[in-house]
Design a protein around this motif. Structure first.
Motif, PDB file in Angstrom:
ATOM      1  N   MET A  53       1.228  12.215  10.674  1.00 21.41           N
ATOM      2  CA  MET A  53       2.751  12.337  10.915  1.00 21.41           C
ATOM      3  C   MET A  53       3.221  13.870  10.447  1.00 21.41           C
ATOM      4  SD  MET A  53       5.355  10.888  11.840  1.00 21.41           S
ATOM      5  CE  MET A  53       5.930   9.201  11.335  1.00 21.41           C
ATOM      6  N   ALA A  54       2.680  14.208   9.319  1.00 19.28           N
ATOM      7  CA  ALA A  54       2.917  15.465   8.673  1.00 19.28           C
ATOM      8  C   ALA A  54       2.715  16.652   9.388  1.00 19.28           C
ATOM      9  CB  ALA A  54       2.362  15.588   7.012  1.00 19.28           C
ATOM     10  N   TYR A  55       1.423  16.533   9.937  1.00 14.69           N
ATOM     11  CA  TYR A  55       1.122  17.645  10.918  1.00 14.69           C
ATOM     12  C   TYR A  55       2.005  17.871  12.140  1.00 14.69           C
ATOM     13  CZ  TYR A  55      -1.870  20.817  13.323  1.00 14.69           C
ATOM     14  OH  TYR A  55      -2.361  21.803  14.147  1.00 14.69           O
ATOM     15  N   GLY A  56       2.452  16.522  12.403  1.00 14.35           N
ATOM     16  CA  GLY A  56       3.331  16.579  13.803  1.00 14.35           C
ATOM     17  C   GLY A  56       4.590  17.494  13.514  1.00 14.35           C
ATOM     18  N   GLN A  57       5.234  17.032  12.097  1.00 15.05           N
ATOM     19  CA  GLN A  57       6.399  17.639  11.658  1.00 15.05           C
ATOM     20  C   GLN A  57       6.226  19.150  11.728  1.00 15.05           C
ATOM     21  OE1 GLN A  57       7.426  15.630   8.088  1.00 15.05           O
ATOM     22  NE2 GLN A  57       8.363  13.778   9.294  1.00 15.05           N
ATOM     23  N   PHE A  58       4.926  19.458  10.942  1.00 13.37           N
ATOM     24  CA  PHE A  58       4.553  20.930  10.795  1.00 13.37           C
ATOM     25  C   PHE A  58       4.622  21.584  12.296  1.00 13.37           C
ATOM     26  CE2 PHE A  58       1.146  24.048  11.016  1.00 13.37           C
ATOM     27  CZ  PHE A  58       1.697  25.022  10.026  1.00 13.37           C
ATOM     28  N   MET A  59       3.848  20.769  13.173  1.00 13.08           N
ATOM     29  CA  MET A  59       3.938  21.493  14.518  1.00 13.08           C
ATOM     30  C   MET A  59       5.462  21.496  15.358  1.00 13.08           C
ATOM     31  SD  MET A  59       1.010  22.573  15.063  1.00 13.08           S
ATOM     32  CE  MET A  59       0.884  23.262  16.614  1.00 13.08           C
ATOM     33  N   ILE A  60       6.411  20.971  14.791  1.00 11.43           N
ATOM     34  CA  ILE A  60       7.599  21.055  15.404  1.00 11.43           C
ATOM     35  C   ILE A  60       8.492  22.047  14.636  1.00 11.43           C
ATOM     36  CG2 ILE A  60      10.067  19.961  15.290  1.00 11.43           C
ATOM     37  CD1 ILE A  60       8.200  17.227  15.926  1.00 11.43           C
ATOM     38  N   PHE A  61       8.326  22.001  13.425  1.00  8.72           N
ATOM     39  CA  PHE A  61       9.324  22.987  12.598  1.00  8.72           C
ATOM     40  C   PHE A  61       8.863  24.393  12.375  1.00  8.72           C
ATOM     41  CE2 PHE A  61      10.748  19.018  10.821  1.00  8.72           C
ATOM     42  CZ  PHE A  61      12.142  19.158  11.226  1.00  8.72           C
ATOM     43  N   ASN A  62       7.400  24.660  12.452  1.00 13.68           N
ATOM     44  CA  ASN A  62       6.588  25.854  12.165  1.00 13.68           C
ATOM     45  C   ASN A  62       7.208  26.874  13.732  1.00 13.68           C
ATOM     46  OD1 ASN A  62       5.188  27.729  10.556  1.00 13.68           O
ATOM     47  ND2 ASN A  62       3.791  27.883  12.357  1.00 13.68           N
ATOM     48  N   PRO A  63       6.995  26.588  14.748  1.00 16.54           N
ATOM     49  CA  PRO A  63       7.346  27.270  15.848  1.00 16.54           C
ATOM     50  C   PRO A  63       8.842  27.596  15.875  1.00 16.54           C
ATOM     51  CG  PRO A  63       5.675  25.383  16.497  1.00 16.54           C
ATOM     52  CD  PRO A  63       6.068  25.139  15.225  1.00 16.54           C
TER      53      PRO A  63
END
Length: 107
Positions: A53-63
């Motif tokens: 879940m945290a990695y999914g959020q990271f992949m949304i907010f980082n780009p």
């Protein structure tokens, strides 16, 4: 301009070296040759394997942070007149997106 460049640099670095690093080995079978329940391959993110879940959020907010920072840089380099209030408002909103997009993935 400096803040946008810094945000773009941090977002790019975070994308090339994800939080938690990457797996250094392949783990598909155990010592006895039996398939494991959760295999992983070398070069894939450990965070994607452990904290999905945290990695999914990271992949949304980082780009989002990266693209927002780049758009601010391009808007500033394009030479748009600063007297235009709509352009200034657009730049402010994009910068807010860039700053909020570059948050910690665990918060």
């Amino acid at each position: 301009m400096v803040a946008a460049s810094l945000l773009a640099t941090v977002a790019f670095q975070a994308a090339t070296t994800p939080p938690g690093g990457v797996w250094q080995d392949d783990y598909k079978v155990d010592a006895n040759g039996n398939p494991v329940k959760e295999p992983h391959m070398a070069g894939t993110s450990t965070m994607a394997h452990i904290q999905r879940m945290a990695y999914g959020q990271f992949m949304i907010f980082n780009p989002l942070a990266f693209l927002s920072s780049l758009s601010i840089i391009l808007l500033l380099l394009s030479g748009l007149p600063i007297e235009r209030r709509r352009w200034m408002w657009t730049q402010m909103v994009i910068m807010w997106l860039a700053i909020t997009g570059r948050r910690s993935p665990t918060s």
